[in-house]
Scaffold this motif. Structure first.
Motif, PDB file in Angstrom:
ATOM      1  N   GLU A 159       0.839  -1.189   0.000  1.00 27.52           N
ATOM      2  CA  GLU A 159       0.000   0.000   0.000  1.00 27.52           C
ATOM      3  C   GLU A 159       0.884   1.252   0.000  1.00 27.52           C
ATOM      4  O   GLU A 159       1.985   1.235   0.561  1.00 27.52           O
ATOM      5  CB  GLU A 159      -0.907   0.043   1.239  1.00 27.52           C
ATOM      6  CG  GLU A 159      -1.853  -1.127   1.389  1.00 27.52           C
ATOM      7  CD  GLU A 159      -1.311  -2.189   2.308  1.00 27.52           C
ATOM      8  OE1 GLU A 159      -2.113  -2.953   2.889  1.00 27.52           O
ATOM      9  OE2 GLU A 159      -0.073  -2.282   2.447  1.00 27.52           O
ATOM     10  N   SER A 160       0.368   2.301  -0.571  1.00 26.18           N
ATOM     11  CA  SER A 160       1.056   3.581  -0.549  1.00 26.18           C
ATOM     12  C   SER A 160       0.031   4.692  -0.634  1.00 26.18           C
ATOM     13  O   SER A 160      -1.149   4.446  -0.906  1.00 26.18           O
ATOM     14  CB  SER A 160       2.049   3.683  -1.711  1.00 26.18           C
ATOM     15  OG  SER A 160       1.377   3.575  -2.949  1.00 26.18           O
ATOM     16  N   THR A 181      -0.838   1.226   5.408  1.00 23.73           N
ATOM     17  CA  THR A 181      -0.304   2.573   5.266  1.00 23.73           C
ATOM     18  C   THR A 181      -1.065   3.493   6.222  1.00 23.73           C
ATOM     19  O   THR A 181      -2.282   3.408   6.337  1.00 23.73           O
ATOM     20  CB  THR A 181      -0.410   3.067   3.809  1.00 23.73           C
ATOM     21  OG1 THR A 181       0.223   4.342   3.683  1.00 23.73           O
ATOM     22  CG2 THR A 181      -1.849   3.172   3.329  1.00 23.73           C
TER      23      THR A 181
END
Length: 124
Positions: free
Chosen positions: A6-7, A118
């Motif tokens: 995830e980002s 994240t």
């Protein structure tokens, strides 16, 4: 083994927007339903949104309905667009891979692989 990354998380003021992304390495999730969940400190993991393997069916949690949009680019990633963010949206957000050729689910038990998460922090 598929790994999810995830980002897009970060610190944002209330009323702002963020777009989270989830990409796969070591495999593909193009034939799988996908979901986003979140977990705040001291709270249970909460369903945010899910999308079917073809992208035509979406579900949203009551707390984010109307403020979040889940989408997917099957070749690359799954996204979560979050608008009108509130301090109560502060949490670690996780993406997850569900069942193949499926429409998705609100239950975390439906999902088989999870990303590392994240952090999203919304300041008031």
């Amino acid at each position: 083994q598929v790994q999810l990354v995830e980002s897009g998380g970060g610190l944002v003021q209330a009323g702002g927007s963020l777009r989270l992304s989830c990409a796969a390495s070591g495999g593909t999730f193009s034939n799988y339903a996908m979901g986003w969940f979140r977990q705040a400190p001291g709270k249970e993991r909460e369903f945010v949104a899910s999308i079917s393997w073809r992208g035509g069916v979406t579900y949203y949690g009551d707390s984010v309905k109307g403020r979040c949009t889940i989408s997917r680019d099957n070749a690359k990633a799954v996204y979560l667009q979050m608008d009108s963010l509130k301090p109560e949206d502060t949490a670690v957000y996780y993406c997850a891979v569900g069942e193949a050729y499926s429409s998705g689910s609100r239950s975390p038990r439906y999902y088989n692989y999870w990303g590392q998460g994240t952090q999203v922090t919304v300041s008031s």
